[in-house]
Design an enzyme around this catalytic site. Structure first.
Site, PDB file in Angstrom:
ATOM      1  N   ARG A 418       0.886  -1.029  -0.083  1.00  0.00           N
ATOM      2  CA  ARG A 418      -0.290  -0.296   0.135  1.00  0.00           C
ATOM      3  C   ARG A 418       0.375   1.385   0.095  1.00  0.00           C
ATOM      4  O   ARG A 418       0.900   2.194   1.027  1.00  0.00           O
ATOM      5  CB  ARG A 418      -0.958  -0.074   0.907  1.00  0.00           C
ATOM      6  CG  ARG A 418      -2.352   0.641   0.559  1.00  0.00           C
ATOM      7  CD  ARG A 418      -2.565   1.088   2.055  1.00  0.00           C
ATOM      8  NE  ARG A 418      -4.379   1.353   2.290  1.00  0.00           N
ATOM      9  CZ  ARG A 418      -4.635   2.598   3.227  1.00  0.00           C
ATOM     10  NH1 ARG A 418      -4.451   2.381   3.864  1.00  0.00           N
ATOM     11  NH2 ARG A 418      -6.538   2.339   2.355  1.00  0.00           N
ATOM     12  N   TRP A 452      -6.067   1.382  15.929  1.00  0.00           N
ATOM     13  CA  TRP A 452      -4.498   1.310  16.302  1.00  0.00           C
ATOM     14  C   TRP A 452      -4.433   0.308  14.683  1.00  0.00           C
ATOM     15  O   TRP A 452      -4.643  -0.660  14.960  1.00  0.00           O
ATOM     16  CB  TRP A 452      -3.832   0.678  16.799  1.00  0.00           C
ATOM     17  CG  TRP A 452      -2.636   0.506  16.601  1.00  0.00           C
ATOM     18  CD1 TRP A 452      -2.185  -0.182  16.032  1.00  0.00           C
ATOM     19  CD2 TRP A 452      -1.827   1.136  17.423  1.00  0.00           C
ATOM     20  NE1 TRP A 452      -0.348  -0.139  16.135  1.00  0.00           N
ATOM     21  CE2 TRP A 452      -0.409   0.583  17.778  1.00  0.00           C
ATOM     22  CE3 TRP A 452      -1.858   1.486  18.743  1.00  0.00           C
ATOM     23  CZ2 TRP A 452       0.591   1.196  18.664  1.00  0.00           C
ATOM     24  CZ3 TRP A 452      -0.512   1.940  19.927  1.00  0.00           C
ATOM     25  CH2 TRP A 452       0.572   1.726  19.418  1.00  0.00           C
ATOM     26  N   ASP A 453      -3.860   0.603  13.533  1.00  0.00           N
ATOM     27  CA  ASP A 453      -4.345  -0.047  12.597  1.00  0.00           C
ATOM     28  C   ASP A 453      -2.650  -0.627  11.977  1.00  0.00           C
ATOM     29  O   ASP A 453      -1.922   0.298  12.641  1.00  0.00           O
ATOM     30  CB  ASP A 453      -4.882   0.635  11.169  1.00  0.00           C
ATOM     31  CG  ASP A 453      -5.389  -0.268  10.008  1.00  0.00           C
ATOM     32  OD1 ASP A 453      -4.851  -1.289   9.926  1.00  0.00           O
ATOM     33  OD2 ASP A 453      -6.470   0.479   9.375  1.00  0.00           O
ATOM     34  N   MET A 454      -2.595  -1.124  11.186  1.00  0.00           N
ATOM     35  CA  MET A 454      -1.306  -1.485  10.348  1.00  0.00           C
ATOM     36  C   MET A 454      -1.358  -2.670   9.177  1.00  0.00           C
ATOM     37  O   MET A 454      -2.443  -3.829   9.469  1.00  0.00           O
ATOM     38  CB  MET A 454      -0.233  -2.488  11.800  1.00  0.00           C
ATOM     39  CG  MET A 454       0.636  -3.222  11.532  1.00  0.00           C
ATOM     40  SD  MET A 454       0.688  -4.893  10.411  1.00  0.00           S
ATOM     41  CE  MET A 454       2.103  -5.232  11.487  1.00  0.00           C
ATOM     42  N   ASP A 515     -12.251  -6.238   6.813  1.00  0.00           N
ATOM     43  CA  ASP A 515     -12.996  -4.457   6.143  1.00  0.00           C
ATOM     44  C   ASP A 515     -14.067  -5.201   5.340  1.00  0.00           C
ATOM     45  O   ASP A 515     -14.795  -4.679   4.828  1.00  0.00           O
ATOM     46  CB  ASP A 515     -11.717  -4.200   5.621  1.00  0.00           C
ATOM     47  CG  ASP A 515     -11.007  -3.344   5.209  1.00  0.00           C
ATOM     48  OD1 ASP A 515     -10.644  -3.179   6.830  1.00  0.00           O
ATOM     49  OD2 ASP A 515      -9.531  -2.894   5.142  1.00  0.00           O
TER      50      ASP A 515
END
Ligand code: GLA
Length: 695
Positions: A418, A452-454, A515
């Site tokens: 990404r 808190w995304d990764m 998602d």
């Protein structure tokens, strides 16, 4: 040792080896010596004469007279560990640098094993609780000599079952299709259920069940294994030449290495084990334990706020007015928390830049995060914010200042996921930078929730053992931020549910499940996830119809009914919805407030397996059995299909329940024994729900 409903039995053999005897339903505390001796095996010389290849051991090592896959190995010499002592104490030991379950009300047996020749000792910790069907294991390996020792595998726990007529279940998937269920029969040889993608991964979850092939939801031998670990993990199952099954679980040995200097120790992550009669009981043991002893802090037992997240409503294309218009309507519809997702910082109008620059974009948000939060608070909503703290974009001020802070090898440019790179959290100065950057935003405004995304896998790791060091760095960073903000609700995320594990849950009590929010996909994902994790951990939102990924048109009712089985919320532009949908949302948020305690903290029963049937079904029953929320989802309409006659579970047989949706009254024993015929509306993708309340 005994926990709630189980016994764990081990014994020291005549020669001093620590042998595994039994793990399962409670039995009298007696051990039996059995003659496990083979022909054509290699034996230890001298009086000992043991053939370790034949013995079922608590923590086996490779290379001397055991040639099966070991729990521990540190080079060609081969270890031979013997019992050296034990102690029993209240509580449980903290594991250096690693998250682990809380020890209140627990008792621990610590057994020390030692190899006097190799000068290596191992402390095995076994923790039990009177009120939980889960046993915690961990292992600490110490170099007691003067030379260096290099570990090339150090699992947390090993179990040796006396049989192999078994199957294993694990949770597999990909982005958008997390935690589907796979079941395979065990056969002689080794299978490794593992992941090497840096985080615990969408592909293989760190949770494995070994079971009687005939075991069902309601009965039959089942054993669950869950490493409390968010990096590369492995559960290795070996069926040996004598038809026994060895299970090793913990850090994946692939690309692992750890060198211990004199007197240094290595702590393997905790591993949770449970034995139960049936898959349902096994899941409920893990659910209770995760809710009470893994999740912690103010929100572990609090009703989770109904949130609205702007991601699928606006993506990165928003300004303050747009966000406020969503928030205002949300407050009128009974939503409690507004979450601002990706795109609020740096010059982030697309996903090719600005990660690492955690400074508000004043063009989009002229009153800053603080000003926006205040305005949203005035509308009666809490305010939450998205971060992706472990990442850096190559187009960012942070990367321009510190290009060496991104994980890279010396020989080539790192792979991009990404368009972004991963910060090298093995380095203390990088950890400190991330802690300060996130903390300064959190301290600048009234932020009550963090996502808190990764969003990528970790590649180009420069050395063996790097992933373990990274994982420890991640725990330090996350721990420091979470601990200094006890009033903030943290939700984990990793491109959906790519890091859904007990390690993360020690810091953040909920995780974005996937998602993919198409309710038909969510039936599989949430059903699979429920094998290990309770509904209170699963973020579950209503999004647009037709769904953005699957293009499947599903009614607002079905979208709401499925999402109500987790931490409920919305992720769509409500300002564009017709009045009828707004009315539906108002009713859903009111219903959520009524039933969320039952869903989040009740007992979960799976009723119909969507992987095998056209109907997926489950129910949550409050601990006092006074309330139950039941959801059945029918995938496809089939003319004249088989009647779906289903028996409910977990209710009070003597109680009279009213279904608040239909006002019909039923007796608990009737619902659980006779069962009821499910009536679905005509068409595909429809639900049948019950909200049962004891009279
Ligand atoms: C990931 C998350 C989404 C959203 C985006 C933002 O994909 O899973 O929910 O936060 O990142 O970039």
């Amino acid at each position: 040792m005994e926990g709630k409903d189980f016994s764990y039995v081990m014994r020291v053999s005549r020669e001093g080896y620590l042998l595994h005897d039994y793990f399962g339903k409670k039995i009298a505390p007696v051990t039996y010596e059995e003659d496990e001796r083979g022909w054509w095996c290699v034996q230890t010389q001298g009086a000992d004469g043991a053939c370790l290849d034949e013995l079922r051991q608590e923590y086996p090592c490779y290379g001397h007279t055991d040639l099966r896959r070991p729990a521990l190995s540190c080079g060609p010499a081969g270890l031979v560990l013997k019992y050296a002592g034990h102690k029993i104490f209240a509580g449980k030991p903290k594991l250096s640098g690693l998250p682990s379950a809380l020890g209140d009300g627990a008792e621990t047996l610590a057994v020390t094993l030692r190899d006097d020749d190799a000068k290596v000792s191992v402390d095995l910790n076994y923790t039990v609780y009177d009120d939980y069907g889960v046993l915690c294991r961990s292992a600490v390996i110490t170099n007691e000599g003067d030379e260096k020792v290099t570990l090339d595998r150090a699992y947390s726990a090993s179990l040796e079952l006396p049989r192999c007529d078994l199957s294993e279940i694990h949770l597999h998937g990909s982005w958008g299709r997390e935690r589907h269920i796979a079941e395979n029969s065990l056969v002689p040889g080794v299978i490794d259920i593992s992941n090497a993608r840096g985080g615990s991964g969408h592909q293989i979850n760190p949770f494995v069940i070994v079971k009687d092939p005939a075991a069902t939801e309601d009965q039959g031998f089942c054993l669950g294994i869950m490493p409390v670990y968010s990096g590369n993990h492995s559960t290795e199952i070996e069926v040996d030449q004598r038809g026994r099954t060895r299970i090793n679980s913990g850090i994946a040995p692939f690309m692992f290495e750890k060198t211990l200097g004199p007197r240094e120790s290595f702590t393997a992550p905790e591993c949770l084990l449970a034995a139960a009669d049936g898959l349902g009981e096994l899941s409920r043991s893990f659910h209770d334990f995760i809710r009470d002893r893994v999740c912690r802090g103010k929100f572990a037992h609090a009703p989770r706020p109904i949130l609205i997240n702007n991601w699928e409503a606006t993506y990165m294309d928003f300004d303050e007015d747009k966000l406020l218009s969503i928030a205002k309507l949300a407050s009128e519809l009974g939503i409690e928390l507004f979450v601002l997702d990706d795109g609020w910082f740096g010059k982030r109008d697309n996903d090719r830049c600005s990660l690492g620059d955690w400074v508000v974009n004043l063009k989009k948000l002229p009153s800053g995060i603080g000003g926006l939060a205040d305005k949203i608070n005035k509308m009666g909503l809490k305010f939450g914010l998205w971060f992706e703290p472990e990442m850096v974009s190559s187009d960012s001020d942070l990367y321009r200042a510190h290009p060496d802070w991104a994980i890279h090898s010396e020989i080539r440019s790192p792979g991009l996921g990404r368009s972004q790179l991963v910060l090298d959290l093995t380095r203390r100065e990088v950890q400190d930078h991330v802690i300060n950057a996130v903390n300064s935003v959190l301290d600048s405004a009234n932020i009550e929730y963090v996502k808190w995304d990764m969003n990528r896998y970790i590649t180009d790791m420069p050395r063996k053992g790097f992933n373990y060091e990274y994982t420890l760095g991640y725990y330090r960073v996350m721990g420091a931020i979470v601990e200094s903000h006890p009033n903030v609700l943290f939700e984990g995320c990793s491109a959906g549910g790519g890091r859904f594990d007990a390690g993360v849950l020690c810091y953040m009590p909920q995780i974005w499940t996937s998602d993919d929010t198409d309710p038909m996909e969510r039936v599989y994902i949430q059903y699979g996830t429920s094998m290990a994790y309770p509904p209170s951990t699963m973020g579950s939102h209503v999004t647009d119809g037709p769904n953005q990924y699957t293009h499947r048109p599903v009614s607002m009712k079905t979208r709401g009914d499925v999402a109500l089985s987790g931490n409920f919320g919305y992720e769509l532009d409500i300002t564009k919805l017709p009045e009828s949908d707004l009315e539906a949302i108002k009713a859903q948020t009111a219903l959520c407030r009524e039933l969320r305690e039952t869903v989040e903290y009740g007992d979960f029963y799976r009723l119909s397996d969507p992987f095998k049937n056209n109907v997926g079904g489950w129910m949550s029953v409050s601990k006092d059995k006074a309330k139950a929320y039941v959801t059945f989802t029918k995938m496809l309409f089939k003319p004249n299909s088989w009647y779906a006659h289903i028996r409910l579970k977990g209710l009070d047989p003597a109680a009279r329940y009213t279904d608040k949706f239909t006002r019909k009254t039923y007796m608990g024993d009737m619902l659980m024994n006779r069962g009821i015929l499910l009536n679905f509306p005509h068409g595909d993708f429809v639900t049948n729900t019950m909200w049962l309340v004891r009279k």
